[in-house]
Design an enzyme around this catalytic site. Structure first.
Site, PDB file in Angstrom:
ATOM      1  N   ARG A  18      -7.864   4.565  -4.491  1.00 16.98           N
ATOM      2  CA  ARG A  18      -7.478   3.216  -4.951  1.00 16.98           C
ATOM      3  C   ARG A  18      -8.056   2.924  -6.336  1.00 16.98           C
ATOM      4  O   ARG A  18      -8.526   1.829  -6.625  1.00 16.98           O
ATOM      5  CB  ARG A  18      -7.939   2.120  -3.976  1.00 16.98           C
ATOM      6  CG  ARG A  18      -7.341   2.174  -2.616  1.00 16.98           C
ATOM      7  CD  ARG A  18      -5.823   1.927  -2.621  1.00 16.98           C
ATOM      8  NE  ARG A  18      -5.341   1.974  -1.263  1.00 16.98           N
ATOM      9  CZ  ARG A  18      -5.029   3.116  -0.653  1.00 16.98           C
ATOM     10  NH1 ARG A  18      -5.095   4.263  -1.294  1.00 16.98           N
ATOM     11  NH2 ARG A  18      -4.609   3.093   0.594  1.00 16.98           N
ATOM     12  N   SER A  77      -4.030  -4.866   2.316  1.00 23.94           N
ATOM     13  CA  SER A  77      -5.477  -4.716   2.538  1.00 23.94           C
ATOM     14  C   SER A  77      -6.237  -5.475   1.458  1.00 23.94           C
ATOM     15  O   SER A  77      -6.032  -5.221   0.268  1.00 23.94           O
ATOM     16  CB  SER A  77      -5.882  -3.251   2.454  1.00 23.94           C
ATOM     17  OG  SER A  77      -5.157  -2.514   3.393  1.00 23.94           O
ATOM     18  N   GLU A 112      -9.860  -4.907  -2.914  1.00 27.61           N
ATOM     19  CA  GLU A 112      -8.812  -4.050  -3.485  1.00 27.61           C
ATOM     20  C   GLU A 112      -7.869  -4.903  -4.341  1.00 27.61           C
ATOM     21  O   GLU A 112      -7.231  -4.424  -5.271  1.00 27.61           O
ATOM     22  CB  GLU A 112      -8.054  -3.413  -2.301  1.00 27.61           C
ATOM     23  CG  GLU A 112      -7.019  -2.413  -2.687  1.00 27.61           C
ATOM     24  CD  GLU A 112      -6.372  -1.755  -1.460  1.00 27.61           C
ATOM     25  OE1 GLU A 112      -7.088  -1.168  -0.620  1.00 27.61           O
ATOM     26  OE2 GLU A 112      -5.137  -1.852  -1.348  1.00 27.61           O
TER      27      GLU A 112
HETATM   28  C1  LIG Z   1       2.228  -6.293   3.033  1.00 23.42           C
HETATM   29  C2  LIG Z   1       1.557  -5.427   1.981  1.00 23.42           C
HETATM   30  C3  LIG Z   1       1.278  -4.107   2.265  1.00 23.42           C
HETATM   31  C4  LIG Z   1       0.655  -3.283   1.315  1.00 23.42           C
HETATM   32  N1  LIG Z   1       0.396  -1.982   1.638  1.00 23.42           N
HETATM   33  C5  LIG Z   1      -0.203  -1.174   0.739  1.00 23.42           C
HETATM   34  C6  LIG Z   1      -0.484   0.195   1.068  1.00 23.42           C
HETATM   35  O1  LIG Z   1      -0.155   0.683   2.149  1.00 23.42           O
HETATM   36  N2  LIG Z   1      -1.099   0.964   0.140  1.00 23.42           N
HETATM   37  C7  LIG Z   1      -1.460   0.474  -1.104  1.00 23.42           C
HETATM   38  O2  LIG Z   1      -2.015   1.230  -1.899  1.00 23.42           O
HETATM   39  N3  LIG Z   1      -1.197  -0.823  -1.433  1.00 23.42           N
HETATM   40  C8  LIG Z   1      -0.589  -1.647  -0.559  1.00 23.42           C
HETATM   41  N4  LIG Z   1      -0.324  -2.957  -0.877  1.00 23.42           N
HETATM   42  C9  LIG Z   1      -0.750  -3.470  -2.200  1.00 23.42           C
HETATM   43  C10 LIG Z   1       0.386  -3.499  -3.274  1.00 23.42           C
HETATM   44  O3  LIG Z   1       1.640  -3.408  -2.683  1.00 23.42           O
HETATM   45  C11 LIG Z   1       0.221  -2.375  -4.292  1.00 23.42           C
HETATM   46  O4  LIG Z   1      -1.028  -2.438  -4.915  1.00 23.42           O
HETATM   47  C12 LIG Z   1       1.317  -2.422  -5.381  1.00 23.42           C
HETATM   48  O5  LIG Z   1       1.266  -1.253  -6.171  1.00 23.42           O
HETATM   49  C13 LIG Z   1       1.191  -3.627  -6.281  1.00 23.42           C
HETATM   50  O6  LIG Z   1       2.353  -3.662  -7.100  1.00 23.42           O
HETATM   51  P1  LIG Z   1       2.837  -4.977  -7.807  1.00 23.42           P
HETATM   52  O7  LIG Z   1       3.956  -4.613  -8.714  1.00 23.42           O
HETATM   53  O8  LIG Z   1       3.101  -6.044  -6.836  1.00 23.42           O
HETATM   54  O9  LIG Z   1       1.540  -5.319  -8.687  1.00 23.42           O
HETATM   55  P2  LIG Z   1       1.022  -6.762  -9.116  1.00 23.42           P
HETATM   56  O10 LIG Z   1       0.371  -7.430  -7.953  1.00 23.42           O
HETATM   57  O11 LIG Z   1       2.076  -7.522  -9.832  1.00 23.42           O
HETATM   58  O12 LIG Z   1      -0.097  -6.351 -10.172  1.00 23.42           O
HETATM   59  C14 LIG Z   1      -1.267  -5.675  -9.761  1.00 23.42           C
HETATM   60  C15 LIG Z   1      -2.150  -5.442 -11.001  1.00 23.42           C
HETATM   61  O13 LIG Z   1      -1.494  -4.575 -11.905  1.00 23.42           O
HETATM   62  C16 LIG Z   1      -1.250  -5.195 -13.176  1.00 23.42           C
HETATM   63  N5  LIG Z   1       0.089  -4.738 -13.583  1.00 23.42           N
HETATM   64  C17 LIG Z   1       1.241  -4.828 -12.879  1.00 23.42           C
HETATM   65  N6  LIG Z   1       2.240  -4.199 -13.526  1.00 23.42           N
HETATM   66  C18 LIG Z   1       1.711  -3.702 -14.669  1.00 23.42           C
HETATM   67  C19 LIG Z   1       2.222  -2.938 -15.763  1.00 23.42           C
HETATM   68  N7  LIG Z   1       3.501  -2.549 -15.828  1.00 23.42           N
HETATM   69  N8  LIG Z   1       1.370  -2.596 -16.774  1.00 23.42           N
HETATM   70  C20 LIG Z   1       0.061  -2.970 -16.735  1.00 23.42           C
HETATM   71  N9  LIG Z   1      -0.484  -3.691 -15.734  1.00 23.42           N
HETATM   72  C21 LIG Z   1       0.330  -4.057 -14.716  1.00 23.42           C
HETATM   73  C22 LIG Z   1      -1.335  -6.676 -12.917  1.00 23.42           C
HETATM   74  O14 LIG Z   1      -1.758  -7.383 -14.066  1.00 23.42           O
HETATM   75  C23 LIG Z   1      -2.393  -6.722 -11.803  1.00 23.42           C
HETATM   76  O15 LIG Z   1      -3.691  -6.648 -12.351  1.00 23.42           O
HETATM   77  C24 LIG Z   1       0.304  -3.807   0.045  1.00 23.42           C
HETATM   78  C25 LIG Z   1       0.602  -5.148  -0.251  1.00 23.42           C
HETATM   79  C26 LIG Z   1       1.232  -5.948   0.706  1.00 23.42           C
HETATM   80  C27 LIG Z   1       1.564  -7.380   0.359  1.00 23.42           C
END
Ligand SMILES: Cc1cc2nc3c(=O)[nH]c(=O)nc-3n(C[C@H](O)[C@H](O)[C@H](O)COP(=O)(O)OP(=O)(O)OC[C@H]3O[C@@H](n4cnc5c(N)ncnc54)[C@H](O)[C@@H]3O)c2cc1C
Length: 356
Positions: free
Chosen positions: A164, A249, A351
């Protein structure tokens, strides 16, 4: 491009708090990202790049510009007998990309099915599930430096992936925008007994994947079966953010020294642990403890105060049942972390990205 003022972020993040962005804009191309970076130099205000908002906790309205990265496109770069190299733009929905690859028999990310969010955020925390981390298949990540506007391609090694973790959460935190990600995926057949691409082995020994396949009456799985099994397990186990706001998580599983585990097991003989998978072994002296177990042992499973709570089925997930604020969730997280330190002497680490 449209710069809107005072935009509600409620539907742009999965915790579902009612917070606002002072300004909000969507960038659909690399040129638009560059234009916005130049604009930023003129106005001097905080900037937040947003993907799907599924790994973020807002503790208040955002006083600057929220830039939603919405660039689209999937390109097959190289096509070999046994593998492909494919690039996906940052704004592609992660699970749609997984489906796209599964449909074409490109294997490596099927175990990461149904993780919310966008492709661009996947390398940031090196998303992982069911024994697979996205770093296993990332070849390179293209970024743009926020200060200089220069583009760079980082190799897998340069991304410094860990559990992570990556360079994007450390040395490059807040310094680059991820534009696209290039993956190397193995070709597999959709015929169960086809040995043409026989060198690829699905990862089925984590969680209850084999049990789920059995329930599906699948004996020799093909890639779509593996995806379907993972989706079914996840739908059953994880709360749907559309029903109860959450970011998956909330805490990482702590990694501790084996000798600490041995001394803790004298007091807590049932304490579970995982050896790290051999190829990812940083040190054989380290073990991973399931944070969910630690939290449950401290009595938090199913706890609820007003609309902030700990999910009754999965104690790693903190939940907004409706009107909880980011501060309510953060206070609950801090109480949980304090109690785990008191009982086990283990420090949990969030996380989720907390925006305060
Ligand atoms: C129900 C649920 C289940 C999940 N299960 C898992 C799992 O099994 N495994 C796991 O690892 N994670 C899991 N996650 C966490 C999440 O889905 C991941 O971390 C995912 O990659 C986040 O993507 P996002 O586009 O929503 O990021 P965001 O929440 O929009 O952003 C996360 C971070 O990245 C930055 N960011 C986003 N895009 C960019 C970009 N293009 N360039 C630079 N910075 C950027 C943002 O500023 C922020 O700091 C889960 C979340 C939920 C709600």
């Amino acid at each position: 491009m449209h710069l809107d003022q005072k935009v509600s972020l409620k539907t742009h993040h999965t915790f579902g708090m009612e917070v606002e962005a002072r300004y909000f804009v969507e960038a659909k191309t690399h040129t638009e990202v560059l234009t916005l970076l130049n604009y930023r130099h003129m106005i001097h205000m905080p900037i937040l790049f947003l993907g799907g908002g599924s790994n973020i906790l807002f503790t208040r309205s955002f006083p600057g510009i929220v830039i939603k990265i919405n660039s689209k496109g999937i390109e097959l770069k190289e096509d070999y007998d046994d593998h492909v190299v494919v690039t996906a733009e940052a704004g592609e929905n992660w699970d749609d990309f997984v489906q796209y690859c599964v449909d074409r028999g490109w294997a490596g990310i099927e175990n990461l099915s149904l993780i919310p969010g966008k492709v661009g955020a996947a390398p940031i925390q090196n998303i992982g599930a069911y024994g697979v981390e996205v770093s296993d298949v990332i070849q390179s990540v293209q970024v743009i430096e926020i200060e200089t506007g220069k583009q760079k391609r980082l190799t897998n090694a340069e991304c410094q992936f860990g559990y992570r973790d990556s360079i994007f959460k450390n040395a490059l935190k807040g310094k680059v925008i991820i534009l696209n990600v290039t993956f190397k995926l193995q070709k597999v057949s959709d015929l169960p007994d086809d040995k043409v691409f026989g060198s690829y082995h699905f990862r089925l020994d984590y969680g209850d994947i084999r049990g789920e396949l059995e329930q599906m009456a699948v004996t020799i799985p093909v890639i779509s079966d593996v995806r379907e099994a993972i989706c079914q397990i996840r739908r059953r186990k994880l709360p749907d953010p559309a029903i109860a706001g959450n970011a998956g998580s909330f805490f990482k599983n702590p990694v501790i020294e084996k000798k600490l585990l041995i001394s803790l097991q004298e007091r807590f003989p049932a304490m579970p642990f995982y050896q790290q998978v051999p190829e990812k072994l940083v040190s054989s002296d380290l073990v991973k403890i399931p944070a969910a177990w630690l939290i449950e042992q401290c009595g938090w499973k199913g706890y609820r105060i007003h609309d902030a709570g700990v999910h009754p089925g999965q104690p790693l997930v903190l939940v907004n049942y409706g009107t909880a604020t980011g501060t309510d969730i953060l206070e609950l997280a801090n109480q949980i972390m304090d109690s785990v330190v008191q009982k086990f002497g283990i420090q949990l680490e969030p996380e989720v990205n907390v925006i305060s």
